[in-house]
Design a protein around this motif. Structure first.
Motif, PDB file in Angstrom:
ATOM      1  N   THR A  81      21.623  -2.850   5.911  1.00 17.07           N
ATOM      2  CA  THR A  81      20.395  -3.489   6.383  1.00 17.07           C
ATOM      3  C   THR A  81      19.364  -2.441   6.790  1.00 17.07           C
ATOM      4  O   THR A  81      18.166  -2.574   6.497  1.00 17.07           O
ATOM      5  N   VAL A  82      19.821  -1.386   7.451  1.00 17.10           N
ATOM      6  CA  VAL A  82      18.909  -0.302   7.835  1.00 17.10           C
ATOM      7  C   VAL A  82      18.330   0.376   6.589  1.00 17.10           C
ATOM      8  O   VAL A  82      17.123   0.642   6.508  1.00 17.10           O
ATOM      9  N   VAL A  83      19.190   0.661   5.605  1.00 14.88           N
ATOM     10  CA  VAL A  83      18.716   1.289   4.373  1.00 14.88           C
ATOM     11  C   VAL A  83      17.695   0.400   3.666  1.00 14.88           C
ATOM     12  O   VAL A  83      16.685   0.876   3.131  1.00 14.88           O
ATOM     13  N   PHE A  84      17.944  -0.920   3.677  1.00 22.52           N
ATOM     14  CA  PHE A  84      17.008  -1.844   3.037  1.00 22.52           C
ATOM     15  C   PHE A  84      15.642  -1.795   3.720  1.00 22.52           C
ATOM     16  O   PHE A  84      14.593  -1.796   3.068  1.00 22.52           O
ATOM     17  N   GLY A  85      15.642  -1.760   5.060  1.00 26.83           N
ATOM     18  CA  GLY A  85      14.385  -1.678   5.779  1.00 26.83           C
ATOM     19  C   GLY A  85      13.613  -0.397   5.509  1.00 26.83           C
ATOM     20  O   GLY A  85      12.391  -0.368   5.624  1.00 26.83           O
ATOM     21  N   LEU A  86      14.333   0.661   5.122  1.00 26.98           N
ATOM     22  CA  LEU A  86      13.704   1.952   4.828  1.00 26.98           C
ATOM     23  C   LEU A  86      13.365   2.132   3.350  1.00 26.98           C
ATOM     24  O   LEU A  86      12.761   3.139   2.980  1.00 26.98           O
ATOM     25  N   LEU A 146      12.204 -17.476   8.479  1.00 25.82           N
ATOM     26  CA  LEU A 146      12.020 -16.117   7.983  1.00 25.82           C
ATOM     27  C   LEU A 146      10.561 -15.874   7.609  1.00 25.82           C
ATOM     28  O   LEU A 146      10.003 -14.800   7.896  1.00 25.82           O
ATOM     29  N   ALA A 147       9.931 -16.865   6.963  1.00 25.30           N
ATOM     30  CA  ALA A 147       8.527 -16.714   6.583  1.00 25.30           C
ATOM     31  C   ALA A 147       7.649 -16.477   7.810  1.00 25.30           C
ATOM     32  O   ALA A 147       6.685 -15.693   7.754  1.00 25.30           O
ATOM     33  N   TYR A 148       7.978 -17.114   8.933  1.00 24.93           N
ATOM     34  CA  TYR A 148       7.215 -16.902  10.168  1.00 24.93           C
ATOM     35  C   TYR A 148       7.308 -15.446  10.624  1.00 24.93           C
ATOM     36  O   TYR A 148       6.295 -14.806  10.950  1.00 24.93           O
ATOM     37  N   PHE A 149       8.519 -14.910  10.654  1.00 27.94           N
ATOM     38  CA  PHE A 149       8.695 -13.521  11.101  1.00 27.94           C
ATOM     39  C   PHE A 149       8.077 -12.537  10.117  1.00 27.94           C
ATOM     40  O   PHE A 149       7.543 -11.500  10.529  1.00 27.94           O
ATOM     41  N   LEU A 150       8.138 -12.854   8.836  1.00 25.59           N
ATOM     42  CA  LEU A 150       7.495 -11.984   7.851  1.00 25.59           C
ATOM     43  C   LEU A 150       5.994 -11.920   8.086  1.00 25.59           C
ATOM     44  O   LEU A 150       5.382 -10.844   8.023  1.00 25.59           O
ATOM     45  N   ALA A 151       5.400 -13.084   8.345  1.00 27.46           N
ATOM     46  CA  ALA A 151       3.953 -13.123   8.579  1.00 27.46           C
ATOM     47  C   ALA A 151       3.572 -12.441   9.890  1.00 27.46           C
ATOM     48  O   ALA A 151       2.522 -11.789   9.988  1.00 27.46           O
ATOM     49  N   ALA A 152       4.429 -12.570  10.912  1.00 22.99           N
ATOM     50  CA  ALA A 152       4.092 -12.046  12.233  1.00 22.99           C
ATOM     51  C   ALA A 152       4.375 -10.552  12.361  1.00 22.99           C
ATOM     52  O   ALA A 152       3.605  -9.829  13.020  1.00 22.99           O
ATOM     53  N   TYR A 153       5.475 -10.070  11.744  1.00 20.45           N
ATOM     54  CA  TYR A 153       5.910  -8.701  11.989  1.00 20.45           C
ATOM     55  C   TYR A 153       6.044  -7.850  10.725  1.00 20.45           C
ATOM     56  O   TYR A 153       6.234  -6.643  10.825  1.00 20.45           O
ATOM     57  N   VAL A 159      13.626  -6.930   8.943  1.00 17.24           N
ATOM     58  CA  VAL A 159      14.928  -6.455   8.467  1.00 17.24           C
ATOM     59  C   VAL A 159      15.612  -5.588   9.524  1.00 17.24           C
ATOM     60  O   VAL A 159      16.829  -5.694   9.742  1.00 17.24           O
ATOM     61  N   PHE A 160      14.863  -4.739  10.224  1.00 17.24           N
ATOM     62  CA  PHE A 160      15.467  -3.925  11.281  1.00 17.24           C
ATOM     63  C   PHE A 160      15.991  -4.805  12.417  1.00 17.24           C
ATOM     64  O   PHE A 160      17.028  -4.513  13.023  1.00 17.24           O
ATOM     65  N   GLY A 161      15.278  -5.891  12.715  1.00 16.91           N
ATOM     66  CA  GLY A 161      15.788  -6.833  13.697  1.00 16.91           C
ATOM     67  C   GLY A 161      17.097  -7.467  13.264  1.00 16.91           C
ATOM     68  O   GLY A 161      18.024  -7.648  14.072  1.00 16.91           O
TER      69      GLY A 161
END
Length: 402
Positions: A81-86, A146-153, A159-161
């Motif tokens: 998950t960390v690698v994906f976020g990076l 998920l769409a909410y968090f994508l739009a907000a952050y 992904v890091f969360g």
């Protein structure tokens, strides 16, 4: 109940990761420059890595138990998950999804292992379906929430969360999950990794179950995890919000279907239930191919039908479980899961290649997806014909085998 709650949390995460690419695909396409075939390969990487990991998972469950097996693999999911976020390119994202797939590999199997060790074969499907049904809330969570968090952050912070949540789950497994009591009688050394695989491959009653296992879950998760979003966006002009709500609705239908299958399984038995549900899913695919492009409401309704009747996973597993002895449970259920997930990965990969090939041939979006739905419906119907010829239950001599 504590162990069940921990497994439920872990399986919710697994379901989330299995389906979240459908909503995050737009961000990945923009930031990493991916095409439809590469998106399909990302999902396939998760599923294929998940499937191949079933072999060491089965060996580990029989040898060291579910607690240490699950905790160790979840640490791999944290790393992925960390690698994906990076990730900054397709190769990094592909490796990250594969690591997450490896890390999620033992989650459901640990639950199946405990259910098979603690409950009779008759109640195995009930406990497994409860785990799948309630844990499938992870699927709708990968839609509108998920769409909410994508739009907000943004997708990277989100992904890091998720990496933090997976790490917390691993800690809870270490602290709270309990292994089942040892089997009675003299302890036996588990079969080797290759020996356990061979035991499952050579079980003749499973041969007619394998083809349907390979395809049935794959056609459903391909729609929910990969194609519902691009189909609704390109054919019906849905935006991100409408797409995420449709994806969440299909995920909710899958969770409901996992519970709906229980009373029918208890009344009809595993095999007739599977056949009835598969016929409904095949019909929905053919209806999508013929009439889905004409109406967005009809198309979404048919996706809900596929979700509702496409989750016979636990019942097919219970059917196969009847042919396994207690000492084969770990490698038996994980081998079946390998067939389920390996088939899902192959179906994802084939569907991506099919869509790309039709696009290169100049087909428009409605025709391209129409042929995709025909492919899914035909594949499911063909393997269902083979499944119908399988034995419904083991002969007394087979069921008594050590």
């Amino acid at each position: 109940m504590t162990s069940f709650a921990i497994l439920l949390l872990a399986y919710t995460l697994s379901q989330f990761f299995r389906a979240f690419l459908a909503v995050i695909s737009g961000d990945l396409t923009r930031d990493l420059g991916l095409d439809q075939g590469q998106l399909g390969s990302l999902q396939a990487a998760w599923l294929i890595a998940f499937a191949l990991s079933q072999f060491p998972v089965g060996y580990a469950l029989d040898r060291i138990g579910p607690r240490r097996t699950l905790a160790g693999f979840l640490l791999v999911a944290v790393a992925g998950t960390v690698v994906f976020g990076l990730s900054r390119n397709y190769a990094a994202a592909l490796a990250a999804l594969a690591l997450i797939g490896v890390g999620c590999a033992p989650i459901l199997m640990a639950g199946f292992y405990l259910a098979a060790r603690l409950y009779s074969p008759r109640h195995f499907a009930t406990m497994s379906s409860f785990l799948i049904g309630f844990g499938s809330i992870g699927d709708p969570l990968s839609g509108a929430p998920l769409a909410y968090f994508l739009a907000a952050y943004g997708w990277r912070a989100t992904v890091f969360g998720l990496a933090g949540i997976v790490a917390l789950t691993a800690l809870l497994v270490v602290l709270l999950l309990k292994d089942p009591p040892p089997l009675p009688g003299a302890p036996q050394r588990p079969a080797s990794l290759l020996g356990g695989i061979w035991q499952m491959v050579t079980k003749r009653p499973l041969w007619l179950i394998f083809p349907f296992t390979f395809v049935s879950y794959g056609v459903t998760i391909s729609m929910r995890g990969l194609w519902i979003a691009p189909y609704l966006q390109t054919v019906h002009g849905f935006g991100l919000a409408a797409t995420s709500y449709a994806a969440m609705a299909m995920g909710s239908a899958m969770a409901l279907g996992a519970l709906l299958v229980l009373p029918l399984h208890g009344r009809l038995g595993a095999k007739p239930t599977v056949v009835a549900f598969a016929v409904a899913v095949s019909a929905a695919f053919f209806a999508l191919a013929l009439w889905g492009a004409a109406s967005s409401r009809l198309a979404v309704g048919l996706f809900l039908v596929i979700g509702l009747f496409g989750v016979t996973y636990a019942v097919v597993m219970a059917h196969a479980r009847a042919f396994m002895s207690p000492r084969e449970i770990g490698r038996g259920v994980t081998f079946m899961n390998f067939v389920f997930m390996g088939g899902a990965g192959v179906m994802q990969w084939l569907s991506g290649r099919l869509v790309n090939a039709l696009d290169r041939q100049g087909f428009d979006a409605p025709a391209t997806y129409g042929w995709l739905f025909v492919f899914m419906g035909v594949a499911l119907a063909a393997t269902l014909v083979v499944y119908v010829a399988s034995s419904a239950e083991p002969k007394p001599a087979a069921s008594a085998a050590p």
